[in-house]
Design an enzyme around this catalytic site. Structure first.
Site, mmCIF file in Angstrom:
data_model
loop_
_atom_site.group_PDB
_atom_site.id
_atom_site.type_symbol
_atom_site.label_atom_id
_atom_site.label_comp_id
_atom_site.label_asym_id
_atom_site.label_seq_id
_atom_site.Cartn_x
_atom_site.Cartn_y
_atom_site.Cartn_z
ATOM 1 N N TYR A 203 4.568 -5.334 -5.526
ATOM 2 C CA TYR A 203 4.626 -4.762 -6.004
ATOM 3 C C TYR A 203 3.983 -4.819 -7.378
ATOM 4 C CZ TYR A 203 4.592 -0.503 -2.102
ATOM 5 O OH TYR A 203 4.352 -0.252 -1.568
ATOM 6 N N HIS A 384 -1.343 9.809 3.836
ATOM 7 C CA HIS A 384 -1.322 8.693 3.918
ATOM 8 C C HIS A 384 -0.228 8.022 4.245
ATOM 9 C CE1 HIS A 384 -0.730 4.890 2.249
ATOM 10 N NE2 HIS A 384 0.317 4.611 2.046
#
Length: 560
Positions: A203, A384
């Protein structure tokens, strides 16, 4: 044989007078394109293929031919033909007894075959598949020759494929363009030649100050900017609002797990979420996301999830988002609410489960405290999860009574996560309950699947775009990991972590029942305000002070 009226219509349509709201190439080489529009309970298609033979389009739940609803068409000696069929396996499709496809027109010019046809969204034919809000795997094929006496020659392995499409609830190209008036400006918030780490999952967080805004503005559209060639690396992106002033410098682009992320602890509020296959977020004409004014957003964090399972080295990236903004303020400020199961809290899915269902909620005690300004008007949803997910539902309850299903995808595809625009705005009131239910198939896995950031881990989330803006951020009701060890009867862990013990676990029927009981009975609420601060005190949440404080104070990865 097409009649005179149909032939006249054919000429008008083929020369560009027929209007389609959506179009997409089905293959990378752009040899076959599908166009469509939905009106009432009908859907009209046009298929264009670079062939002088037949072309086939099928609607499948899993990408295979068995059970697929298949339409074959061709033009022979100037006459168009259509054949309504269904797949029974990897062989020639069988002609349907009930005919549900209406041929509208067809032509064959310069090695290009064009066919237009219409059908009902729901045909009530057992050999057809319904077309609704679920993801549909569109299978396609074509051949250079026409069928002989309706007998179709095998297309071969090079002239076939599959692409996932959501036919209902996505914005048309015209709606996207209508918002682009002369007063609208744009700005890219992207990574700048960022070296993609060689790790499996990364990330990456980059921070920006909106220095060019002299006063209040509304963001009216946000769209992804994915660098060509890096589609395989960029798994998803979040644009996150920061509620405190930041010091932006050359060190403001860094690994989100870095200890230096403490400086960006105020970056908590998700503004826009995008994942593979997704598109832009377009705000309704009466609402926009507020930026630039005193008390509004001036700083953003771009969080990019890089997926690099092959551990490739040396690749660089310039992906991010593009925001469109205007000084002409709209009537309402918009915002986003995230609900479901947060991946920073442990949850577990056993292996060899064909349809394992779990649920995260935004429950009444949270919504009463978060929605103090009044009703939320929800206009768009993103559902999601990751690779093991096969279905996601977002449902709504009030005072214990079922209100309805806000969004659903029973054939979820990890590689297509579109904004789902609601036909009518959905009203959520203070004190209402929202349920996000995810179903997973782990039949191909030998060990347990955990919550987490990697694509082989799992998530279960819904992103709700709404207006007017409330003092709300994230709203979760999750299983309590502190009780998991006892429910699974793990015994003495010795030198193993809980994760290691569960990963190596023998999944007896008692343990499978135990983890289902855990999801049903061992729950805790966790909800935050617009600034990312917990609404309830840490003492009210039995996940442990250190874990929750670590998340909220140090702004650990959002993991969406």
């Amino acid at each position: 044989m097409i009649n005179i009226l149909s032939l006249a219509w054919c000429i008008a349509i083929v020369t560009g007078h027929f209007h389609f709201e959506h179009e997409v190439f089905l293959d990378r080489d752009e040899n076959i394109k599908l166009l469509w529009s939905v009106e009432d309970d009908n859907i009209t298609f046009e298929v264009r293929a670079n062939t002088t033979g037949y072309v086939g389009i099928g609607f499948s739940t899993n990408g295979g031919m068995r059970g697929a609803d298949i339409i074959l068409g061709w033009v022979k000696e100037g006459t168009p033909y259509i054949s309504d069929r269904h797949g029974i396996g990897n062989e020639e499709p069988v002609v349907d007894v009930q005919k549900d496809v209406e041929l509208l027109y067809g032509s064959e010019t310069d090695d290009l075959t064009i066919l237009g046809f219409r059908r009902k969204l729901l045909t009530c034919d057992p050999d057809d598949n319904d077309i609704g809000s679920d993801t549909i795997r569109v299978i396609w094929a074509y051949h250079p020759d026409d069928p002989e006496d309706t007998e179709v020659v095998y297309h071969g392995p090079q002239r076939r494929g599959v692409r996932s499409i959501i036919f209902i609830g996505v914005l048309s190209a015209e709606v996207l363009q209508d918002a682009m008036t002369d007063d609208v400006l744009s700005m890219d918030l992207v990574n700048e030649h960022t070296l993609i780490p060689s790790g499996d999952t990364t990330y990456w967080c980059t921070h920006y100050e909106l220095t060019m805004l002299p006063g209040p503005h509304h963001i009216i559209r946000i769209e992804p900017v994915v660098e060509p060639g890096n589609e395989g690396f960029v798994h998803h992106m979040n644009l996150i609002e920061c509620y405190e002033d930041l010091s932006i410098n050359s060190n403001s682009s860094l690994d989100c797990r870095s200890e230096n992320m403490f400086r960006y602890r105020s970056c908590e509020k998700v503004v826009y979420g995008w994942a593979v296959g997704g598109g832009p977020l377009v705000f309704p004409e009466q609402a926009g996301y507020p930026v630039g004014a005193r008390g509004d957003v001036r700083y953003f964090q771009l969080q990019v999830h890089y997926d690099n399972p092959q551990l490739l080295q040396g690749s660089r990236d310039n992906s991010g988002v593009r925001i469109y903004y205007t000084p002409k303020l709209r009537q309402y400020d918009a915002s986003m609410l995230v609900t479901g199961l947060p991946s920073f809290v442990t949850f577990v899915i056993p292996p060899k489960e064909e349809a394992f269902t779990l649920q995260g909620t935004c429950e009444r005690k949270c919504s009463e405290e978060m929605f103090t300004e009044g009703d939320l008007r929800v206009f768009s949803i993103i559902l999601h999860a990751h690779l093991a997910a096969t279905g996601i539902r977002l449902t709504h309850y009030r005072n214990g009574e079922y209100i309805g299903e806000i969004a659903r995808d029973t054939t979820y595809d990890f590689n297509l996560q579109e904004q789902r625009y609601l036909k009518e705005e959905w009203i959520v009131k203070p004190g209402d309950d929202l349920f996000v239910e995810c179903t997973y198939n782990t039949m191909d896995r030998e060990a347990a699947t955990f919550s987490g950031a990697a694509t082989t881990d799992e998530m279960c989330l819904a992103f709700l775009s709404y207006y007017p803006k409330a003092n709300a951020g994230k709203c979760y009701n999750t299983p309590n990991p502190n009780t998991l060890e006892k429910l699974l009867n793990l015994g003495d862990l010795k030198n193993q972590s809980l994760h290691e013990a569960i990963y190596n676990l023998e999944w007896t029927s008692d343990r499978r029942d135990g983890i289902r009981e855990w999801y049903r009975t061992s729950r805790v609420s966790l909800c935050t305000n617009h600034s990312g601060l917990p609404i309830f005190s840490v003492e009210d949440i039995s996940l442990g002070r250190v874990r929750i404080s670590f998340y909220f104070i140090f702004s650990k990865i959002q993991n969406y």
